[in-house]
Write a protein that holds these residues in place. Structure first.
Motif, short mmCIF file in Angstrom:
data_model
loop_
_atom_site.label_atom_id
_atom_site.label_comp_id
_atom_site.label_asym_id
_atom_site.label_seq_id
_atom_site.Cartn_x
_atom_site.Cartn_y
_atom_site.Cartn_z
N GLY A 156 24.80 40.96 75.06
CA GLY A 156 25.58 41.11 76.28
C GLY A 156 24.75 41.73 77.40
O GLY A 156 23.62 42.19 77.19
N THR A 157 25.34 41.79 78.58
CA THR A 157 24.60 42.23 79.77
C THR A 157 24.32 43.74 79.77
O THR A 157 23.50 44.21 80.56
CB THR A 157 25.36 41.86 81.05
N GLN A 158 24.98 44.50 78.91
CA GLN A 158 24.79 45.95 78.87
C GLN A 158 24.00 46.41 77.64
O GLN A 158 23.89 47.61 77.39
CB GLN A 158 26.16 46.66 78.88
N THR A 159 23.44 45.46 76.90
CA THR A 159 22.71 45.79 75.67
C THR A 159 21.23 46.01 75.95
O THR A 159 20.60 45.24 76.67
CB THR A 159 22.85 44.64 74.64
N LEU A 160 20.69 47.07 75.37
CA LEU A 160 19.26 47.32 75.43
C LEU A 160 18.63 46.93 74.09
O LEU A 160 19.12 47.32 73.03
CB LEU A 160 18.97 48.80 75.70
N VAL A 161 17.54 46.16 74.15
CA VAL A 161 16.78 45.79 72.96
C VAL A 161 15.43 46.49 73.01
O VAL A 161 14.72 46.41 74.03
CB VAL A 161 16.57 44.26 72.88
N ILE A 162 15.07 47.19 71.95
CA ILE A 162 13.74 47.80 71.86
C ILE A 162 13.06 47.32 70.60
O ILE A 162 13.72 46.89 69.65
CB ILE A 162 13.80 49.34 71.89
N LYS A 222 27.19 40.99 62.69
CA LYS A 222 27.61 39.62 62.95
C LYS A 222 27.14 39.22 64.35
O LYS A 222 26.78 40.06 65.17
CB LYS A 222 29.13 39.51 62.84
N ASP A 223 27.17 37.92 64.61
CA ASP A 223 26.72 37.43 65.92
C ASP A 223 27.45 38.12 67.06
O ASP A 223 26.85 38.49 68.07
CB ASP A 223 26.91 35.91 66.01
N GLN A 224 28.76 38.30 66.91
CA GLN A 224 29.55 38.91 67.97
C GLN A 224 29.14 40.36 68.23
O GLN A 224 29.25 40.85 69.36
CB GLN A 224 31.04 38.85 67.60
N ASP A 225 28.65 41.04 67.20
CA ASP A 225 28.26 42.44 67.36
C ASP A 225 27.11 42.60 68.34
O ASP A 225 27.02 43.61 69.06
CB ASP A 225 27.86 43.03 66.00
N PHE A 226 26.23 41.62 68.39
CA PHE A 226 25.09 41.70 69.29
C PHE A 226 25.52 41.59 70.76
O PHE A 226 24.84 42.09 71.65
CB PHE A 226 24.06 40.61 68.96
N LYS A 227 26.64 40.94 70.99
CA LYS A 227 27.13 40.77 72.37
C LYS A 227 27.71 42.07 72.94
O LYS A 227 27.77 42.26 74.16
CB LYS A 227 28.18 39.66 72.42
N THR A 228 28.13 42.96 72.05
CA THR A 228 28.78 44.20 72.50
C THR A 228 27.97 45.45 72.15
O THR A 228 28.39 46.56 72.48
CB THR A 228 30.18 44.32 71.87
N ALA A 229 26.82 45.28 71.48
CA ALA A 229 26.03 46.44 71.06
C ALA A 229 25.46 47.19 72.26
O ALA A 229 25.15 46.59 73.29
CB ALA A 229 24.91 45.99 70.13
N ASP A 230 25.33 48.49 72.11
CA ASP A 230 24.67 49.30 73.14
C ASP A 230 23.16 49.29 72.96
O ASP A 230 22.41 49.31 73.94
CB ASP A 230 25.18 50.75 73.06
N LEU A 231 22.71 49.24 71.71
CA LEU A 231 21.28 49.33 71.42
C LEU A 231 20.96 48.48 70.19
O LEU A 231 21.65 48.54 69.17
CB LEU A 231 20.88 50.79 71.14
N LYS A 265 19.21 51.88 84.34
CA LYS A 265 20.30 52.44 83.54
C LYS A 265 19.96 52.37 82.05
O LYS A 265 20.23 53.33 81.30
CB LYS A 265 21.60 51.69 83.83
N LEU A 266 19.36 51.27 81.63
CA LEU A 266 18.99 51.12 80.22
C LEU A 266 17.79 52.00 79.88
O LEU A 266 17.68 52.49 78.76
CB LEU A 266 18.70 49.65 79.91
N GLN A 267 16.89 52.18 80.84
CA GLN A 267 15.80 53.14 80.64
C GLN A 267 16.37 54.51 80.29
O GLN A 267 15.91 55.16 79.35
CB GLN A 267 14.98 53.31 81.93
N GLN A 268 17.33 54.95 81.07
CA GLN A 268 17.91 56.27 80.88
C GLN A 268 18.58 56.38 79.51
O GLN A 268 18.52 57.44 78.87
CB GLN A 268 18.91 56.55 82.00
N ASP A 287 14.66 42.58 81.75
CA ASP A 287 14.99 43.96 82.12
C ASP A 287 15.91 44.65 81.11
O ASP A 287 16.22 45.84 81.24
CB ASP A 287 15.61 44.02 83.52
N GLN A 288 16.34 43.91 80.07
CA GLN A 288 17.13 44.50 78.99
C GLN A 288 16.28 44.80 77.77
O GLN A 288 16.81 45.13 76.71
CB GLN A 288 18.30 43.59 78.61
N PHE A 289 14.98 44.69 77.92
CA PHE A 289 14.06 44.95 76.82
C PHE A 289 13.14 46.11 77.17
O PHE A 289 12.71 46.25 78.32
CB PHE A 289 13.21 43.70 76.52
#
Length: 284
Positions: A84-90, A53-62, A150-153, A110-112
């Motif tokens: 969200g600000t802590q989510t990494l997208v690859i 759901k849309d909300q899941d993307f705001k809290t996802a880790d990856l 941090k997201l790189q790691q 920087d989150q991609f």
């Protein structure tokens, strides 16, 4: 990690989720796919537990994006706006230059992380996915310096868990290398299959007479054209360069054969046997 989302649940996306499930057993694995049948199959196969759901993307880790390369830039741009600000997208696409260029000025660049796992089969869809697809395979990462440390790691930990070998490239070099070692192979396979089908009016002869050599060479011709047409389009410049050199070698082969120059024919093939040493120890 608590939540991992796959956008595109075919062979690559589905296998990536199944692979990560081995190491993040407490995480929730969610999915999204334009093909509702794929989403249902992924659910039935326990690749994902439900649609994201849309909300899941705001809290996802990856968030792992495995979709055709022509639709990836705009969708990833939209996802970066949403997460969200802590989510990494690859992403896992086979071309990188246009994607990286498109996202270069995005405020959440920087989150991609632009990635390309060198693995696959000729099959497609969630039913083709399996967890060991990426074991001991190469993962190419482009412009890693543009991804938050941090997201790189976080990403590197995932890839190391999957026992992948990491290589770092700039996007243009990546596209050029892929044109030669991947894209050209698919073109050769598609065109060999086309040549034989065009020539053999009686299709039964193909199946009756084809040996393992033909079968292995045209294996890639079973790949999804919806995936590969955008790849050839995006990487047109380097694909044409690779094709030109390939056609040049085919023409030379034709010429020495026409002139009964079998000594040269032998030399050319013998010199190419070095590929056995180059590929020695590599698990394909």
């Amino acid at each position: 990690m608590k939540t991992i989302i796959g956008v595109g649940l075919g062979l690559i996306g589905g296998s990536m989720l199944l692979s990560l499930k081995r190491f993040y057993q407490q995480a929730e694995f969610l999915g999204e796919d334009n093909n509702e049948d794929h989403l249902q199959q992924a659910n039935d196969l326990n690749i994902v537990s439900r649609k994201a759901k849309d909300q899941d993307f705001k809290t996802a880790d990856l968030v792992i994006v495995s979709i055709p390369v022509d639709t990836a830039p705009k969708l990833i741009e939209k996802l970066l706006d949403q997460v969200g600000t802590q989510t990494l997208v690859i992403d896992t696409g086979s071309t990188k230059a246009k994607l990286c260029e498109h996202l270069a000025k995005h405020p959440k660049r920087d989150q991609f992380m632009a990635t390309h796992p060198i693995a696959g089969t000729e099959f497609s869809g969630p039913q083709a996915a399996f967890p060991s697809l990426f074991d001991h395979k190469t993962m190419i990462i482009c412009e890693i310096e543009k991804t938050n440390l941090k997201l790189q790691q976080r990403a590197i930990q995932c890839f190391e868990n999957m026992q992948m070998n990491l290589r770092y490239m700039n996007p243009v070099a990546h596209n050029k290398h892929m044109a030669y070692v991947s894209h050209l192979s698919h073109i050769s396979s598609f065109m060999l299959g086309k040549t034989v089908i065009d020539k053999e009016e009686n299709e039964r002869n193909i199946f009756d007479l084809a040996g393992s050599g033909f079968e292995s060479t045209v294996r890639l011709a079973k790949s999804n054209p919806a995936t590969w047409t955008p790849i050839f389009k995006q990487n047109k410049t380097f694909v044409l360069e690779a094709l030109s050199e390939y056609i040049h070698n085919l023409k030379n082969f034709e010429k020495v054969l026409e002139h009964d120059n079998f000594e040269q024919l032998y030399k050319d093939m013998n010199n190419t046997n070095i590929v056995k040493d180059i590929l020695k120890g590599i698990k394909l």
